[in-house]
Design an enzyme around this catalytic site. Structure first.
Site, PDB file in Angstrom:
ATOM      1  N   GLU A  50      14.934  -9.447   3.619  1.00  6.04           N
ATOM      2  CA  GLU A  50      14.875 -10.789   4.196  1.00  6.04           C
ATOM      3  C   GLU A  50      15.807 -11.727   3.459  1.00  6.04           C
ATOM      4  O   GLU A  50      15.533 -12.123   2.322  1.00  6.04           O
ATOM      5  CB  GLU A  50      13.443 -11.316   4.134  1.00  6.04           C
ATOM      6  CG  GLU A  50      12.443 -10.486   4.902  1.00  6.04           C
ATOM      7  CD  GLU A  50      12.842 -10.310   6.361  1.00  6.04           C
ATOM      8  OE1 GLU A  50      13.090 -11.313   7.034  1.00  6.04           O
ATOM      9  OE2 GLU A  50      12.925  -9.144   6.814  1.00  6.04           O
ATOM     10  N   LYS A  79      -7.650  -2.332   1.079  1.00  3.98           N
ATOM     11  CA  LYS A  79      -6.542  -2.362   2.043  1.00  3.98           C
ATOM     12  C   LYS A  79      -6.760  -3.364   3.171  1.00  3.98           C
ATOM     13  O   LYS A  79      -6.309  -3.154   4.299  1.00  3.98           O
ATOM     14  CB  LYS A  79      -6.289  -0.962   2.626  1.00  3.98           C
ATOM     15  CG  LYS A  79      -5.954   0.092   1.585  1.00  3.98           C
ATOM     16  CD  LYS A  79      -4.568  -0.087   1.010  1.00  3.98           C
ATOM     17  CE  LYS A  79      -4.349   0.687  -0.283  1.00  3.98           C
ATOM     18  NZ  LYS A  79      -4.045   2.079  -0.120  1.00  3.98           N
ATOM     19  N   ASP A 134       1.328   0.354  -4.847  1.00  3.34           N
ATOM     20  CA  ASP A 134       0.833   0.722  -3.526  1.00  3.34           C
ATOM     21  C   ASP A 134       0.996  -0.519  -2.639  1.00  3.34           C
ATOM     22  O   ASP A 134       0.182  -1.435  -2.672  1.00  3.34           O
ATOM     23  CB  ASP A 134      -0.641   1.131  -3.630  1.00  3.34           C
ATOM     24  CG  ASP A 134      -1.172   1.648  -2.305  1.00  3.34           C
ATOM     25  OD1 ASP A 134      -0.475   1.506  -1.280  1.00  3.34           O
ATOM     26  OD2 ASP A 134      -2.295   2.191  -2.299  1.00  3.34           O
TER      27      ASP A 134
END
Lengths: 388, 388, 388, 388
Positions: free
Chosen positions: C85, C216, C290
């Site tokens: 980005e 998550k 992660d």
């Protein structure tokens, strides 16, 4: 276990009520005399309660005058507050004094709708989407069907919410001067059964409700989309008046607001203000509202600024204020009197009442925040309170 | 604008109340006669209200018997419900019949604490953390100080919540048979000022409240950590009884529950059940609770299963039930009678009342869900309701 | 449909990877040459990936120096940011310049634990409560059992969350320099099976997970109780430096913050700041974290003040920063290099890395907020961005 | 502190990158050789990164074939997953096998829009409401202005959100095959400045952003109104296949889902599923998405049923999937290859990619849930994982 006598709900009389009290009093070896002290014919209660046995006498204090610069409520109002919590009336009264001296509270109703949200279960998401497209294309017919069941309810729009094979339709109605929950249930029911009878492709199951209204509980959906009236109350309090009445500065209140904003965000609260439920509940009880709607109506959004001149702009936005001046308990004897003392009984008055309530809430916010900032909070409860 | 006469809060008499009513009635050109119909000496209201002017007469219906298998509430109870919403008492009564036939409702109180959460602002986060460590190390002394201000309040623990340079301490007290908000405010205030006087390194600012209690509004923090009593009510309804009384199967109720669970999650609701606020509000008004606490107490968690034999396990968990049998409005005339008819007035009764309330809520959940599933919902409101 | 060749997960070789690429390239009639360009022996990937076929080459830009006054990270750091980005690195770099001139960023780790939350289903809530009491009474034994499965994991405490007949135990472990999700799963599994084998009265069912970890995904529980590290980064930026570097005043930033606070509360957002996910994701990719944990780690709480002298106190609190300097992807070739350039690879470094990440986030917050306030936001994307 | 050499963002060359690496490596006394191993000309990175110094090599595993019955994605796909978490690819691959045997996954895009939400501050709420009415009345003109700045962005509608004197306008654009954040910022900016220049009555202040988009963080508003694509993936898995591949029954998975639903509601989670962030992040990194959008895209809603014949209907709804096949990082070398292997690069492909991603997520949900139910979760991590 003995059954209550006169279980029939059609039995609204002094005798029936007395027999119920006697039965329960005897059963519990106690006395229910005060419950039996009421000043009206029980026949007026048909449609409001079953197994009538007496009344709760909830003390009412008057606060005011409250100065409101609404579009519907204009001028000074004396406000009935039914509560058993010491300090409450005094605290709101103090806020009314403050805002009166500041020139009154500006109130604006910015949204108005009551909801029912049935859920349609399809074979899969594609059928659900197709049905949603049909709904959009046939809105006018659905509206016509729904409105046949009611004089005052008008279907404004239908939101769609899709999850997997489920599609909720959230019907938004305006409901005149009634809160309108039953009215919109009936109208939505009628519209849905018209569709069901016509046949809906791929439909497996239908339920009239699935917690997306959302009724009798807070939801963030209600905060975002509204339920009942969305009302904003605003005031600019000159710094000198704030100092004189509340013994605080705008800067100190604003600093406290920063802490309260952060705390509300951290707690994931329905309200970053202080205690709107207090004022609303007291007025809901007094005026015959469905008090259980406090669950939804207690949500609020507070925004404030210190103006360049050091005054305090303060606002409270109530996104889901559920209120009526017609229907429900509004016509019962004391309840009607409380509405009438604010000229809020009957048709054409509901937005006026909503404005007054929002203004009352604002008064309580400023009063409590000031008490905390001025460290007068504990002592005022010492003075007025009971829970020692 | 004219000021209310007898604004003094020490004026609790029939005359003073009448003068307030007359003043307001004249001002609004209306009549407040029913408000003046009460059956007690206004002197009993000292500590409960200011500017007393009369009472709201809220109709009470009796429901029951409710069969409770609690640890504190055991046996059959007749329940007073104050409401103006038609169908409500009948619907809860139907749920009581169902659960009675099913052998009663098991109730368990699993948590019990009332909170006050002052916020300390430091120069930076390190000072805040250091203070938090000091709090942990000095808990016993803080507890001793806090408890000097109260006979029944006991400090259980102090949560810490840090954001930037801010540290909230969330004091958890047990409060005996009172709801305890004022008690814990006073005790926390005392503990905090003891610390403040001793000096807190790096402290810039202190506030007694910062929206992390959270009081008079829903918060997810309250759902997770509790406020007041956390009570669980459970029942297993045999399938035949469910069919006979409610005309539904366990499977159909369970399917409806799936939709309601999904809807509540999608709406980000405080409650995946149906309408616990209805039953709680009716009992709060009847028994002199602080009704504004419905904002917090309306949160609930519903979990159900179809048992291998096709019966229905249903539970409702109320994480923040704020309730008292002592203090507040519990001793007022009709309110006390309503507590006494369940043998719930005074000391040692608060968990009993909490269990009864949770059982009542459960009855209402099963009744409304069944009505929706059996498509009897609209028709029952046609029969009992008023809002047409 | 053809099956992928060499589906065996034990096949980590250049040849196996090439064959997978060739198979897929042929299948899709395309070319996968860049995927095959990597600089290490695939054998190092055992335990990190299955069906290895190549690498994503994610561009890394360096930002810095970042000046950190942490307890573990002290001094100037050059920071690797992997992103595609445009503007992102430049914007964070600008924030680093600002905070460097302001004397650096103070970082404080205030909480540290990784969770696993199994759920126990009982016959009823009483058995669940009884089991909870047993857990409290036997914590030391449970801790000993759990810790047998791991060298670095230490069981800190066990939260209990009850709903109906369900009881979640939320095990909180410290996990050394690893993120620790697998470590705590194994330890919790071991502890639970020890209990299950010993027999638990009234237990009907057990599951190792039930969404209360929460893993998550964002949850408000994680914001309140933490997951991974809770880190606070703070700075006071002198007004002149703010003006020189950012062309804004503290007052203007603070005003913008009021709007952002209100918006985040209204949106029910996980973060009242601007874009912590940007900086964290770029560092997570670069350093072998992660990256899916951005779902949790993106939550943040921003608190700011204008100081009496007109400077700007700004803080960001990241309640659930899940980060490792050991295990997972941290030891892979480029990932390890990125950790080493900050001296953050291996044991004893995880809090240092957490502090650096929080400081990076703070820089991005100040830079973006300033761009919005100075109306330089759109133009900077015009200059650096691609999405036109 | 030394400044990085070649801070100019216009310097995209092997030499400039090498100098940056050398500078940092020397500074930290370490080695950055792997970072420098990339297979393309840095000039391609203009618009994607500043201060380019090298690449993160993130290992990619292939999973599949994934069988998708979408409206845009039809047939079998091999899926690139970039991750360093052992077990992840294997687990998703297992889910792909299951759903392939079940006949594939049905995917449906039901919403599509990208947002920018400026906030307008007025003198009071009435001016804000008046402006809102003007917006409604002038939508076509605003749309025309906004769309002048972009070829592919189309203004769909403008939501209004009022709090006190603030009014947020939430612009919803469709954005073709780009994610579109910058595109909608520019278009919204243009529309707003056109209004600002024309003059807005009662306006005090304007800000281009105020956290109601909401960008780079989860919000419940995004879950309700969407951000990016809202995609639903569904499958019905026959019971025998479920047993053969996963060693579980539909009933057991459904029971586990009950616990997970309750846990997610209790935790106030953004997702009642298991770990959609895992699959999405792995695909986002591989295909050049803005990975920070995982903060929003990780939200999900899971709904499942056991069918009358004992099969398992399972669905996942992703309300805010932010994805592109054009612009951003999608055209970089490895990223483009990963898109091309699914025939998802370039114009007209974005809904196809969204469908594939949703299908991937579904596979991971079924695989992890089955592993938990079959108690194979810990052992599979033992087999594939690293974090021991």
């Amino acid at each position: 276990m003995k059954k209550l006598p006169f279980d029939s709900t059609d039995n609204y009389s002094h005798d029936a009520a007395a027999q119920r009290r006697d039965f329960v009093a005897q059963n519990a070896d106690t006395n229910l005399q005060h419950l039996g002290s009421y000043s009206f014919d029980p026949a007026v209660l048909r449609g409001n309660i079953e197994n009538f046995a007496g009344v709760a006498q909830v003390p009412i204090g008057f606060a005011g005058p409250l100065l409101v610069n609404g579009e519907h409520a204009q001028g000074a109002f004396y406000v009935p507050m039914a509560t058993t919590e010491g300090t409450l009336v005094a605290s709101y009264n103090r806020g009314m004094k403050l805002t009166r001296l500041a020139g009154g509270i500006t109130c604006t109703v910015v949204n108005d709708a009551m909801q029912r949200a049935p859920v349609f279960v399809f074979e899969n998401a594609r059928y659900a989407r197709q049905f949603g497209q049909w709904i959009d294309a046939n809105f006018d017919r659905i509206k016509a069907i729904a409105e046949q069941t009611t004089r005052s309810g008008k279907l404004r729009d239908i939101e769609q919410h899709a999850v997997g094979k489920l599609l909720w339709l959230r019907f938004n109605f305006t409901t005149g001067d009634a809160a309108g929950q039953n009215m919109v249930t009936k109208a939505t029911h009628s519209a849905c059964y018209w569709m069901l009878e016509a046949g809906i492709e791929g439909l497996e199951h239908f339920a009239m409700a699935g917690n997306l209204d959302t009724d009798k509980k807070h939801s963030h959906l209600n905060t975002l989309h509204g339920r009942g009236k969305k009302v904003i109350a605003e005031v600019v309090v000159p710094k000198q008046i704030l100092q004189d009445v509340m013994h605080v500065s705008a800067e100190a209140l604003f600093k406290q607001r920063q802490l309260s904003n952060m705390g509300a965000f951290l707690a994931n609260s329905s309200n970053n203000g202080s205690h709107s439920a207090n004022g609303l509940t007291a007025m809901f009880i007094a005026t015959g509202q469905d008090v259980a709607n406090i669950a939804e109506s207690a949500a609020a959004l507070t925004y404030s600024e210190v103006t360049p001149s050091g005054d305090y702009y303060f606002s409270i936005t109530i996104p889901s204020l559920i209120v009526a001046t017609h229907g429900g308990g509004t016509g019962l004897p004391t309840q009607r009197e409380c509405l009438e003392m604010m000229d809020c009984f009957g048709t054409g008055k509901v937005r006026k009442l909503a404005e007054i309530m929002a203004a009352v809430v604002l008064c309580g916010e400023l009063s409590l925040a000031s008490a905390i900032v001025a460290n007068e909070w504990v002592s005022s409860h010492e003075q007025y309170g009971r829970n020692r």
